[in-house]
Design a protein around this motif. Structure first.
Motif, short mmCIF file in Angstrom:
data_model
loop_
_atom_site.label_atom_id
_atom_site.label_comp_id
_atom_site.label_asym_id
_atom_site.label_seq_id
_atom_site.Cartn_x
_atom_site.Cartn_y
_atom_site.Cartn_z
N MET A 4 0.91 -1.35 0.04
CA MET A 4 -0.13 -0.20 -0.15
C MET A 4 0.88 1.26 0.03
O MET A 4 1.84 1.11 0.90
CB MET A 4 -1.02 0.06 1.43
CG MET A 4 -2.07 -0.60 1.51
SD MET A 4 -2.87 -0.16 2.79
CE MET A 4 -4.58 -0.40 2.22
N GLU A 21 -3.15 5.21 -0.54
CA GLU A 21 -4.05 4.04 -0.49
C GLU A 21 -4.19 4.05 1.31
O GLU A 21 -5.23 3.70 1.96
CB GLU A 21 -3.66 2.73 -0.79
CG GLU A 21 -3.95 2.93 -2.30
CD GLU A 21 -3.10 1.46 -2.80
OE1 GLU A 21 -2.21 1.13 -2.14
OE2 GLU A 21 -3.05 1.34 -4.12
N LYS A 22 -3.06 4.19 2.27
CA LYS A 22 -3.29 4.32 3.53
C LYS A 22 -3.93 5.10 4.17
O LYS A 22 -4.86 4.93 4.93
CB LYS A 22 -1.96 4.05 4.20
CG LYS A 22 -0.85 2.75 3.91
CD LYS A 22 0.30 2.97 4.75
CE LYS A 22 1.29 1.76 4.33
NZ LYS A 22 2.48 1.71 4.96
#
Length: 66
Positions: free
Chosen positions: A1, A5-6
């Protein structure tokens, strides 16, 4: 990730937590008022967003219950 995305996953998790807390509190009030179950469980966000007042009202705080 990657970082984006995190960040998205954290924001979605936070949104879901607030939504669940709001639904729970509104459901309890509905039960206390004697509303039918389907009415007290109704939740309709505007365009999938929680209002800023909702964020402040239903977000976690520093206070704890014991």
């Amino acid at each position: 990730m990657n970082i984006q995305e995190k960040a998205r996953a954290l924001m979605q998790g936070h949104y879901q937590t607030i939504k669940n807390r709001q639904q729970s509190m509104l459901g309890r009030v509905g039960e206390q008022l004697g509303l039918p179950e389907e009415t007290s469980r109704y939740w309709n966000p505007t365009q999938g967003k929680i209002t800023p007042a909702g964020w402040m009202s239903y977000d976690t705080s520093c206070a704890t219950m014991s």
